[in-house]
Design a protein around this motif. Structure first.
Motif, PDB file in Angstrom:
ATOM      1  N   SER A 134      41.551  38.805  45.095  1.00  0.00           N
ATOM      2  CA  SER A 134      41.755  40.030  45.867  1.00  0.00           C
ATOM      3  C   SER A 134      40.726  41.075  45.489  1.00  0.00           C
ATOM      4  N   ASP A 135      40.446  41.221  44.178  1.00  0.00           N
ATOM      5  CA  ASP A 135      39.426  42.185  43.734  1.00  0.00           C
ATOM      6  C   ASP A 135      38.043  41.798  44.260  1.00  0.00           C
ATOM      7  N   LEU A 136      37.764  40.494  44.259  1.00  0.00           N
ATOM      8  CA  LEU A 136      36.463  40.040  44.770  1.00  0.00           C
ATOM      9  C   LEU A 136      36.293  40.370  46.255  1.00  0.00           C
ATOM     10  N   VAL A 137      37.368  40.162  47.031  1.00  0.00           N
ATOM     11  CA  VAL A 137      37.289  40.482  48.475  1.00  0.00           C
ATOM     12  C   VAL A 137      37.034  41.968  48.674  1.00  0.00           C
ATOM     13  N   GLN A 138      37.727  42.815  47.892  1.00  0.00           N
ATOM     14  CA  GLN A 138      37.519  44.260  48.014  1.00  0.00           C
ATOM     15  C   GLN A 138      36.094  44.640  47.641  1.00  0.00           C
ATOM     16  N   ASN A 139      35.568  44.037  46.565  1.00  0.00           N
ATOM     17  CA  ASN A 139      34.203  44.357  46.137  1.00  0.00           C
ATOM     18  C   ASN A 139      33.174  43.936  47.197  1.00  0.00           C
ATOM     19  N   LEU A 140      33.380  42.752  47.757  1.00  0.00           N
ATOM     20  CA  LEU A 140      32.454  42.280  48.781  1.00  0.00           C
ATOM     21  C   LEU A 140      32.508  43.166  50.030  1.00  0.00           C
ATOM     22  N   SER A 141      33.720  43.609  50.324  1.00  0.00           N
ATOM     23  CA  SER A 141      33.863  44.509  51.478  1.00  0.00           C
ATOM     24  C   SER A 141      33.117  45.821  51.234  1.00  0.00           C
ATOM     25  N   LYS A 142      33.225  46.342  50.009  1.00  0.00           N
ATOM     26  CA  LYS A 142      32.526  47.592  49.688  1.00  0.00           C
ATOM     27  C   LYS A 142      31.011  47.381  49.662  1.00  0.00           C
ATOM     28  N   ILE A 143      30.593  46.227  49.147  1.00  0.00           N
ATOM     29  CA  ILE A 143      29.154  45.926  49.148  1.00  0.00           C
ATOM     30  C   ILE A 143      28.619  45.888  50.588  1.00  0.00           C
TER      31      ILE A 143
ATOM     32  N   GLN B  32      19.673  55.470  47.801  1.00  0.00           N
ATOM     33  CA  GLN B  32      19.975  55.152  46.396  1.00  0.00           C
ATOM     34  C   GLN B  32      21.478  55.101  46.156  1.00  0.00           C
ATOM     35  N   ASN B  33      22.214  55.983  46.777  1.00  0.00           N
ATOM     36  CA  ASN B  33      23.665  55.998  46.562  1.00  0.00           C
ATOM     37  C   ASN B  33      24.327  54.684  46.981  1.00  0.00           C
ATOM     38  N   PRO B  34      24.106  54.203  48.210  1.00  0.00           N
ATOM     39  CA  PRO B  34      24.731  52.914  48.554  1.00  0.00           C
ATOM     40  C   PRO B  34      24.173  51.763  47.734  1.00  0.00           C
ATOM     41  N   LEU B  35      22.895  51.835  47.359  1.00  0.00           N
ATOM     42  CA  LEU B  35      22.341  50.773  46.509  1.00  0.00           C
ATOM     43  C   LEU B  35      23.018  50.756  45.146  1.00  0.00           C
ATOM     44  N   ASN B  36      23.315  51.947  44.590  1.00  0.00           N
ATOM     45  CA  ASN B  36      24.025  52.010  43.299  1.00  0.00           C
ATOM     46  C   ASN B  36      25.410  51.377  43.423  1.00  0.00           C
ATOM     47  N   PHE B  37      26.089  51.695  44.545  1.00  0.00           N
ATOM     48  CA  PHE B  37      27.399  51.077  44.759  1.00  0.00           C
ATOM     49  C   PHE B  37      27.271  49.560  44.884  1.00  0.00           C
ATOM     50  N   VAL B  38      26.257  49.107  45.614  1.00  0.00           N
ATOM     51  CA  VAL B  38      26.056  47.668  45.777  1.00  0.00           C
ATOM     52  C   VAL B  38      25.824  47.015  44.423  1.00  0.00           C
ATOM     53  N   ASN B  39      24.953  47.635  43.598  1.00  0.00           N
ATOM     54  CA  ASN B  39      24.673  47.069  42.258  1.00  0.00           C
ATOM     55  C   ASN B  39      25.925  47.056  41.388  1.00  0.00           C
ATOM     56  N   ASN B  40      26.666  48.150  41.385  1.00  0.00           N
ATOM     57  CA  ASN B  40      27.864  48.238  40.523  1.00  0.00           C
ATOM     58  C   ASN B  40      28.912  47.208  40.956  1.00  0.00           C
ATOM     59  N   PHE B  41      29.207  47.161  42.250  1.00  0.00           N
ATOM     60  CA  PHE B  41      30.221  46.200  42.702  1.00  0.00           C
ATOM     61  C   PHE B  41      29.740  44.766  42.539  1.00  0.00           C
ATOM     62  N   SER B  42      28.434  44.557  42.616  1.00  0.00           N
ATOM     63  CA  SER B  42      27.905  43.211  42.389  1.00  0.00           C
ATOM     64  C   SER B  42      28.125  42.779  40.938  1.00  0.00           C
ATOM     65  N   GLU B  43      27.839  43.681  39.988  1.00  0.00           N
ATOM     66  CA  GLU B  43      28.051  43.370  38.568  1.00  0.00           C
ATOM     67  C   GLU B  43      29.530  43.101  38.286  1.00  0.00           C
ATOM     68  N   VAL B  44      30.373  43.966  38.830  1.00  0.00           N
ATOM     69  CA  VAL B  44      31.815  43.775  38.618  1.00  0.00           C
ATOM     70  C   VAL B  44      32.255  42.451  39.227  1.00  0.00           C
ATOM     71  N   SER B  45      31.712  42.112  40.400  1.00  0.00           N
ATOM     72  CA  SER B  45      32.086  40.858  41.059  1.00  0.00           C
ATOM     73  C   SER B  45      31.643  39.652  40.235  1.00  0.00           C
ATOM     74  N   VAL B  46      30.479  39.751  39.595  1.00  0.00           N
ATOM     75  CA  VAL B  46      30.021  38.648  38.734  1.00  0.00           C
ATOM     76  C   VAL B  46      30.991  38.447  37.571  1.00  0.00           C
ATOM     77  N   ASP B  47      31.410  39.542  36.945  1.00  0.00           N
ATOM     78  CA  ASP B  47      32.368  39.446  35.846  1.00  0.00           C
ATOM     79  C   ASP B  47      33.688  38.842  36.325  1.00  0.00           C
ATOM     80  N   LEU B  48      34.136  39.255  37.519  1.00  0.00           N
ATOM     81  CA  LEU B  48      35.380  38.704  38.063  1.00  0.00           C
ATOM     82  C   LEU B  48      35.250  37.204  38.322  1.00  0.00           C
ATOM     83  N   LEU B  49      34.093  36.778  38.826  1.00  0.00           N
ATOM     84  CA  LEU B  49      33.882  35.347  39.085  1.00  0.00           C
ATOM     85  C   LEU B  49      33.878  34.538  37.786  1.00  0.00           C
ATOM     86  N   GLU B  50      33.258  35.102  36.710  1.00  0.00           N
ATOM     87  CA  GLU B  50      33.254  34.417  35.423  1.00  0.00           C
ATOM     88  C   GLU B  50      34.679  34.275  34.904  1.00  0.00           C
ATOM     89  N   GLU B  51      35.440  35.347  35.025  1.00  0.00           N
ATOM     90  CA  GLU B  51      36.826  35.316  34.552  1.00  0.00           C
ATOM     91  C   GLU B  51      37.644  34.314  35.372  1.00  0.00           C
TER      92      GLU B  51
END
Length: 470
Positions: free
Chosen positions: A268-277, A227-246
């Motif tokens: 740069s933020d998107l690359v970091q988020n994808l790396s964390k995902i 659950q912990n890594p899945l929560n991180f995946v979900n959170n960084f995915s949501e943030v990445s979607v917002d970054l892509l819209e922006e």
């Protein structure tokens, strides 16, 4: 013919027959000896009839000498297998030599020369008669002794034959008994083999049940860890979607109004988020892969294994598994891992089962003590803090893994039984009693290591594993 010579010759003929038992052993000899005696008697009669003329005395006496010589020869042949006959030879040979010598001298020498010495030769012949009868008497006694010895030997041989026959019967009876016993043992062996096969099948089922039970205890911990890594995946995915819209909005503006620095920052933020995902996705995948390996049968193949990662992972899974069952349970745990520890050639699945079993027992022990301390409702009890620690370190003789807790501990009288199959201190239905016995077998037999326990009742328990350097 000289009557004493005839008498002695007849005596020797009949005594040799008796000595050598020619009637049974040598019938041909027996007939010859008998007819020789009759022939000598006939010659003696003829000699007496013609005594007046003196024609037959010398010749008849020499016939007796020849008969005695033949008797000596037959006695010599018979003495090869009949020792008393040798003594008989000792009696006859000197006697025969004296008679022949005396007769030859009397025949060859003139009367005037022989007469002065006649007394000497007569004395010698007389001594010869005494000699032959004396030695013959001794030979007769010797024959009796020999016959007695032969009879005793035959009796002994007969006794040995009876004993041997009895022994053969006993051996035959014993052989039959052993054959029956062998058949019975074969039957019992087959029954024992069937029972052993059933026990091995039951053991395999119990081992598999133990593995599944330990895996079942980890279910909640696995869910928590995933659950912990899945929560991180979900959170960084949501943030990445917002970054892509922006970023899309920024890209839709006219070129003079676009902010290049902002776009670069968003990328740069998107690359970091994808790396964390990716990192947390691999973490979840590793947890699932480890549990799949734990549930499968061990291949027994040794591979270089990171014991630090293995110990840390199973420590967390064990803790969260117990917390899922008892929400009120809290404990501190620590992994003091040797950073210089190289990969160790072990069967990773088996070592993982050993560590999981030790961690489950440790957290169970501190949970039980925590409940007992709370029931006391004392300051000491309320101040109790459950703690479990795993330590790894490299030693000159191998790798050491130490699992320690401050739980209930094990009484001294039970520490000798702790590695025995089906022995458990848990309540009925709470454990199979196979965990520690299987762990001990994996370490000692599977990896040629050692596994020791040091426990103080009411204070805690420490398990020390030593895996020798390969």
């Amino acid at each position: 013919m000289n009557f004493p010579v005839l008498g002695v010759t007849l005596f020797l003929l009949f005594q040799v027959r008796t000595f050598l038992n020619t009637r049974e052993r040598k019938p041909t000899w027996d007939r010859w000896l008998t007819w020789s005696a009759y022939g000598l008697i006939g010659l003696f009669v003829l000699d007496q009839i013609g005594e007046a003329n003196g024609k037959f005395e010398i010749r008849a006496t020499w016939v007796a000498y020849v008969v005695i010589a033949i008797v000596i020869y037959l006695t010599y042949i018979g003495s090869r297998r009949y020792p008393p006959a040798r003594t008989l030879l000792l009696a006859m040979v000197p006697f025969w030599l004296v008679l022949v010598t005396s007769s030859l001298v009397k025949l060859v020498l003139p009367t005037s020369v022989f007469n002065p010495y006649s007394n000497f030769f007569e004395s010698a012949v007389g001594f010869g008669y005494v000699w032959v009868f004396s030695i013959f008497f001794f030979a007769s006694r010797q024959r009796k002794t020999y016959r007695k010895e032969v009879e005793e030997r035959k009796e002994k041989e007969e006794q040995e034959r009876r004993e041997r026959h009895l022994l053969e019967e006993l051996v035959q009876e014993r052989t039959q008994e052993l054959t029956q016993q062998k058949a019975e043992l074969s039957r019992q062996k087959e029954e024992l083999q069937m029972a052993l096969n059933e026990l091995r099948a039951a053991q395999d089922q119990l081992v598999q049940r133990e593995k599944l039970a330990s895996l079942g205890e980890l279910t909640a911990g696995i869910a928590h860890e995933i659950q912990n890594p899945l929560n991180f995946v979900n959170n960084f995915s949501e943030v990445s979607v917002d970054l892509l819209e922006e970023l899309r909005e920024e890209r839709t503006r006219p070129a003079p109004q676009r902010d290049a620095e902002l776009e670069e920052e968003l990328l740069s933020d998107l690359v970091q988020n994808l790396s964390k995902i990716q990192h947390h996705g691999q973490r979840a995948s590793g947890i699932v892969r480890s549990m799949l390996q734990h549930s499968r049968s061990s291949t027994g193949q040794r591979e270089p294994t990171d014991l630090n990662a293995l110990a840390e992972e199973y420590l967390r899974l064990s803790y969260h598994g117990l917390r899922a069952k008892d929400k009120s349970f809290n404990a501190s745990f620590e992994a003091e891992l040797d950073p210089s520890l190289p990969p160790v050639s072990v069967v990773g699945q088996d070592i993982g089962r050993v560590l999981l079993n030790l961690f489950n027992n440790a957290f169970y022990a501190v949970q039980q003590r925590q409940q007992a301390e709370r029931e006391k409702d004392t300051l000491v009890g309320l101040a109790y803090r459950p703690f479990v620690k795993v330590t790894t370190r490299q030693t000159p003789i191998g790798v050491e893994i130490i699992v320690a807790d401050n739980g209930t501990g094990v009484p001294d009288e039970l520490q000798q039984k702790i590695f025995q199959p089906f022995f458990t201190t848990k309540p009925s239905g709470s454990g199979t009693g196979l965990g520690l016995s299987l762990s001990y077998e994996i370490i000692t037999k599977g990896h040629n290591g050692t596994m020791q326990v040091d426990s103080i009742e009411g204070k805690g328990t420490t398990f020390t594993i030593l895996l020798p350097a390969v």
